[in-house]
Design a protein around this motif. Structure first.
Motif, PDB file in Angstrom:
ATOM      1  N   VAL A  15      40.035  44.470 -20.721  1.00  0.00           N
ATOM      2  CA  VAL A  15      39.426  45.695 -21.233  1.00  0.00           C
ATOM      3  C   VAL A  15      39.216  45.597 -22.747  1.00  0.00           C
ATOM      4  O   VAL A  15      38.153  45.968 -23.273  1.00  0.00           O
ATOM      5  CB  VAL A  15      40.296  46.914 -20.877  1.00  0.00           C
ATOM      6  CG1 VAL A  15      39.771  48.174 -21.554  1.00  0.00           C
ATOM      7  CG2 VAL A  15      40.326  47.125 -19.371  1.00  0.00           C
ATOM      8  N   MET A  16      40.209  45.089 -23.476  1.00  0.00           N
ATOM      9  CA  MET A  16      40.083  44.946 -24.923  1.00  0.00           C
ATOM     10  C   MET A  16      38.987  43.957 -25.288  1.00  0.00           C
ATOM     11  O   MET A  16      38.250  44.152 -26.269  1.00  0.00           O
ATOM     12  CB  MET A  16      41.430  44.497 -25.511  1.00  0.00           C
ATOM     13  CG  MET A  16      42.519  45.544 -25.419  1.00  0.00           C
ATOM     14  SD  MET A  16      44.157  44.898 -25.850  1.00  0.00           S
ATOM     15  CE  MET A  16      43.902  44.466 -27.569  1.00  0.00           C
ATOM     16  N   ARG A  48      47.965  57.684 -14.217  1.00  0.00           N
ATOM     17  CA  ARG A  48      47.948  56.274 -14.619  1.00  0.00           C
ATOM     18  C   ARG A  48      46.953  55.486 -13.774  1.00  0.00           C
ATOM     19  O   ARG A  48      46.194  54.658 -14.285  1.00  0.00           O
ATOM     20  CB  ARG A  48      49.350  55.699 -14.480  1.00  0.00           C
ATOM     21  CG  ARG A  48      49.477  54.255 -14.915  1.00  0.00           C
ATOM     22  CD  ARG A  48      50.908  53.789 -14.757  1.00  0.00           C
ATOM     23  NE  ARG A  48      51.072  52.420 -15.188  1.00  0.00           N
ATOM     24  CZ  ARG A  48      52.224  51.759 -15.110  1.00  0.00           C
ATOM     25  NH1 ARG A  48      53.299  52.354 -14.645  1.00  0.00           N
ATOM     26  NH2 ARG A  48      52.305  50.514 -15.525  1.00  0.00           N
ATOM     27  N   GLN A  50      49.326  43.632 -15.645  1.00  0.00           N
ATOM     28  CA  GLN A  50      48.910  44.663 -16.597  1.00  0.00           C
ATOM     29  C   GLN A  50      48.384  44.041 -17.884  1.00  0.00           C
ATOM     30  O   GLN A  50      47.378  44.496 -18.439  1.00  0.00           O
ATOM     31  CB  GLN A  50      50.081  45.581 -16.908  1.00  0.00           C
ATOM     32  CG  GLN A  50      50.515  46.454 -15.763  1.00  0.00           C
ATOM     33  CD  GLN A  50      51.678  47.351 -16.157  1.00  0.00           C
ATOM     34  OE1 GLN A  50      51.728  47.918 -17.246  1.00  0.00           O
ATOM     35  NE2 GLN A  50      52.643  47.494 -15.260  1.00  0.00           N
ATOM     36  N   GLY A  51      49.063  42.993 -18.357  1.00  0.00           N
ATOM     37  CA  GLY A  51      48.615  42.339 -19.582  1.00  0.00           C
ATOM     38  C   GLY A  51      47.236  41.721 -19.430  1.00  0.00           C
ATOM     39  O   GLY A  51      46.394  41.833 -20.338  1.00  0.00           O
ATOM     40  N   TRP A  54      43.154  53.565 -14.879  1.00  0.00           N
ATOM     41  CA  TRP A  54      42.766  52.195 -14.554  1.00  0.00           C
ATOM     42  C   TRP A  54      41.481  52.182 -13.722  1.00  0.00           C
ATOM     43  O   TRP A  54      40.617  51.313 -13.912  1.00  0.00           O
ATOM     44  CB  TRP A  54      43.889  51.498 -13.787  1.00  0.00           C
ATOM     45  CG  TRP A  54      44.981  50.982 -14.667  1.00  0.00           C
ATOM     46  CD1 TRP A  54      46.229  51.489 -14.815  1.00  0.00           C
ATOM     47  CD2 TRP A  54      44.919  49.854 -15.545  1.00  0.00           C
ATOM     48  NE1 TRP A  54      46.948  50.757 -15.725  1.00  0.00           N
ATOM     49  CE2 TRP A  54      46.168  49.741 -16.188  1.00  0.00           C
ATOM     50  CE3 TRP A  54      43.926  48.922 -15.849  1.00  0.00           C
ATOM     51  CZ2 TRP A  54      46.457  48.745 -17.108  1.00  0.00           C
ATOM     52  CZ3 TRP A  54      44.216  47.919 -16.772  1.00  0.00           C
ATOM     53  CH2 TRP A  54      45.464  47.843 -17.385  1.00  0.00           C
ATOM     54  N   LEU A 100      45.220  50.492 -26.939  1.00  0.00           N
ATOM     55  CA  LEU A 100      45.417  49.429 -25.950  1.00  0.00           C
ATOM     56  C   LEU A 100      46.200  48.267 -26.550  1.00  0.00           C
ATOM     57  O   LEU A 100      47.025  47.639 -25.867  1.00  0.00           O
ATOM     58  CB  LEU A 100      44.061  48.944 -25.435  1.00  0.00           C
ATOM     59  CG  LEU A 100      43.250  49.954 -24.613  1.00  0.00           C
ATOM     60  CD1 LEU A 100      41.916  49.340 -24.193  1.00  0.00           C
ATOM     61  CD2 LEU A 100      44.031  50.409 -23.396  1.00  0.00           C
ATOM     62  N   VAL A 104      53.974  45.768 -22.833  1.00  0.00           N
ATOM     63  CA  VAL A 104      53.797  44.661 -21.898  1.00  0.00           C
ATOM     64  C   VAL A 104      54.452  43.381 -22.423  1.00  0.00           C
ATOM     65  O   VAL A 104      55.354  42.818 -21.782  1.00  0.00           O
ATOM     66  CB  VAL A 104      52.297  44.428 -21.616  1.00  0.00           C
ATOM     67  CG1 VAL A 104      52.110  43.208 -20.722  1.00  0.00           C
ATOM     68  CG2 VAL A 104      51.687  45.662 -20.951  1.00  0.00           C
ATOM     69  N   ILE A 160      49.841  49.237 -26.463  1.00  0.00           N
ATOM     70  CA  ILE A 160      50.411  49.106 -25.121  1.00  0.00           C
ATOM     71  C   ILE A 160      50.625  47.637 -24.774  1.00  0.00           C
ATOM     72  O   ILE A 160      51.647  47.257 -24.191  1.00  0.00           O
ATOM     73  CB  ILE A 160      49.501  49.791 -24.091  1.00  0.00           C
ATOM     74  CG1 ILE A 160      49.405  51.290 -24.382  1.00  0.00           C
ATOM     75  CG2 ILE A 160      50.016  49.566 -22.672  1.00  0.00           C
ATOM     76  CD1 ILE A 160      48.405  52.020 -23.511  1.00  0.00           C
ATOM     77  N   LEU A 161      49.643  46.793 -25.135  1.00  0.00           N
ATOM     78  CA  LEU A 161      49.751  45.364 -24.823  1.00  0.00           C
ATOM     79  C   LEU A 161      50.959  44.731 -25.503  1.00  0.00           C
ATOM     80  O   LEU A 161      51.711  43.976 -24.879  1.00  0.00           O
ATOM     81  CB  LEU A 161      48.469  44.651 -25.240  1.00  0.00           C
ATOM     82  CG  LEU A 161      48.444  43.131 -25.061  1.00  0.00           C
ATOM     83  CD1 LEU A 161      48.485  42.770 -23.582  1.00  0.00           C
ATOM     84  CD2 LEU A 161      47.222  42.517 -25.728  1.00  0.00           C
ATOM     85  N   LEU A 184      44.701  44.566 -19.468  1.00  0.00           N
ATOM     86  CA  LEU A 184      44.511  45.096 -20.825  1.00  0.00           C
ATOM     87  C   LEU A 184      43.703  44.136 -21.689  1.00  0.00           C
ATOM     88  O   LEU A 184      42.824  44.556 -22.453  1.00  0.00           O
ATOM     89  CB  LEU A 184      45.867  45.366 -21.467  1.00  0.00           C
ATOM     90  CG  LEU A 184      46.637  46.587 -20.937  1.00  0.00           C
ATOM     91  CD1 LEU A 184      48.049  46.608 -21.495  1.00  0.00           C
ATOM     92  CD2 LEU A 184      45.910  47.873 -21.313  1.00  0.00           C
TER      93      LEU A 184
END
Length: 435
Positions: free
Chosen positions: A246-247, A65, A239-240, A69, A284, A292, A287-288, A243
């Protein structure tokens, strides 16, 4: 002389041990070496054979993990540096400005949608107090439910907001529509069974339902955790944000340039170039939302049932994917739409087809509001799941005893998952440029 004698005795004992080893037979030496070894597998092999506990597996994958990242950070650090060296801003500011366009008004719209939800509770309260009849209350509920979905979408269409704010309002309106539909349907079902409105209406439970990450109204309440874990919630926020960053970079660096030149790019080149960024963005986004955001809302509201998804990535049929991908929506569809169709005497396969059609219509509505035009591309793509479910279930029953066929079905499922959104992006980006 004594130290010298001790040194001689020590060397003599060592030489005797060496002599014993040298005089032992080759078979004895081989047996001794084998007895000091173990029959052991690698970590991945043990995980694949399901040996060990769940805690052992998590402990073994602890670093993966972090390395993901780190790789994301290093790769997108490269993008930031390259853009800066070429005289550009570190990120695409134009798309960011359009994404947060008129944010205070968008937040106000969210608040109005939430506040207007209490009108349905008020109508049922008037019926409970015998101020309005049951027939009039049913009419008011259905008209209000229709307007509850249509008015926010109509406002978006008339305001000509950019894509991201339009999608946000349409998705929020649809989400609250599902909540209120579930509330009205379950209250009416229990009322027809003979339960009084006095015992069915609970303003505290209804208020909690509006903010809880669930779409199914429960008369008996929901499981709650004992306390709010602020450190865990803060971790989800971090984390949000990561993400989203990155998105955003994937969207601006790999997807937007193709969207803007879609009419000048061959469709095959468009698809093969975009399918990998689309796949990464898709994962992603999952996951978001499900890991999250929903867990964040669950932590704030101390909501206990956090089974928002299952292992959908192992799906070999599309009905398995529909069951595991989005558990809140699946529970709503089964307990409100599918159960109602079955109660009306609809056959099982017809009820399933109607449920998928209902879901695809709502998805298509969100895209129609977002892109300002009504098409049936997404609806048609989702409706193809019905024959695929039937065909893949037949193949699975025939081939269920061989693991290789399950792997082939899973590969086919992943290609369908990644190819579908890419084709939709191709169609809508070309239409957007034409108009």
């Amino acid at each position: 002389m004594k130290p010298a004698m001790k040194y001689f005795e020590l060397n003599h004992s060592v030489s005797c041990m060496d002599k014993t080893v040298l005089e032992s037979s080759p078979g004895e030496q081989s047996e001794r070496r084998i007895s000091s070894c173990y029959l052991r597998d690698s970590v991945i092999t043990r995980m694949r054979s399901q040996e060990g506990t769940k805690e052992d597996v998590i402990k073994s994958l602890f670093g993966f993990r972090n390395v993901l990242w780190v790789l994301f950070a290093l790769y997108f650090l490269r993008l930031l540096v390259v853009r800066t060296l070429h005289g550009l801003s570190p990120v695409c500011v134009e798309f960011l400005l359009t994404s947060i366009y008129d944010a205070p008004k968008i937040i106000l719209i969210f608040g109005l949608i939430w506040a207007s939800s209490y009108s349905f509770f008020f109508i049922l309260y008037l019926e409970k107090r015998s101020i309005v009849s049951n027939t009039l209350a049913n009419v008011l509920l259905r008209v209000a439910l229709f307007l509850y979905l249509v008015l926010p979408c109509k406002w978006v269409l008339s305001s000509e907001y950019p894509i991201v704010p339009s999608f946000s309002v349409a998705a929020q309106a649809t989400c609250f529509f599902l909540k209120i539909h579930s509330f009205v349907a379950i209250i009416e079902r229990e009322y027809l069974r003979g339960t009084s409105l006095e015992s069915l209406l609970d303003i505290k439970l209804f208020s909690y339902f509006l903010v809880a990450p669930t779409l199914v109204y429960r008369l008996k309440g929901y499981p709650r955790t004992k306390e709010l874990r602020w450190k865990y919630f803060l971790g989800l926020v971090i984390q949000g944000c990561g993400l989203l960053f990155v998105m955003y970079l994937i969207m601006t660096e790999y997807m937007l340039p193709l969207f803007q030149n879609a009419s000048n790019i061959h469709c095959v080149e468009f698809v093969v170039t975009l399918i990998v960024p689309t796949g990464v963005f898709y994962l992603l986004f999952f996951i978001l939302i499900f890991e999250v955001m929903l867990n964040g809302f669950a932590e704030l509201t101390r909501f206990g049932d956090r089974l928002f998804y299952e292992d959908w990535w192992n799906s070999v049929t599309h009905d398995e994917f529909l069951r595991k991908w989005n558990r809140p929506v699946y529970n709503y569809l089964m307990k409100v739409v599918y159960s109602y169709a079955r109660k009306m005497g609809t056959k099982k396969w017809k009820a399933m087809m109607l449920t998928i059609m209902y879901s695809s219509v709502l998805h298509e509505l969100v895209l129609a509001v977002t892109f300002r035009r009504l098409r049936i591309y997404l609806m048609s793509l989702m409706m193809t799941q019905t024959p695929l479910i039937w065909m893949m279930n037949i193949l699975l029953r025939i081939q269920e005893r061989r693991q290789i066929y399950r792997q082939i079905s899973n590969i086919f499922f992943w290609n369908y998952i990644f190819l579908g959104p890419t084709l939709l992006m191709l169609i809508y980006s070309r239409e957007q440029q034409v108009h």
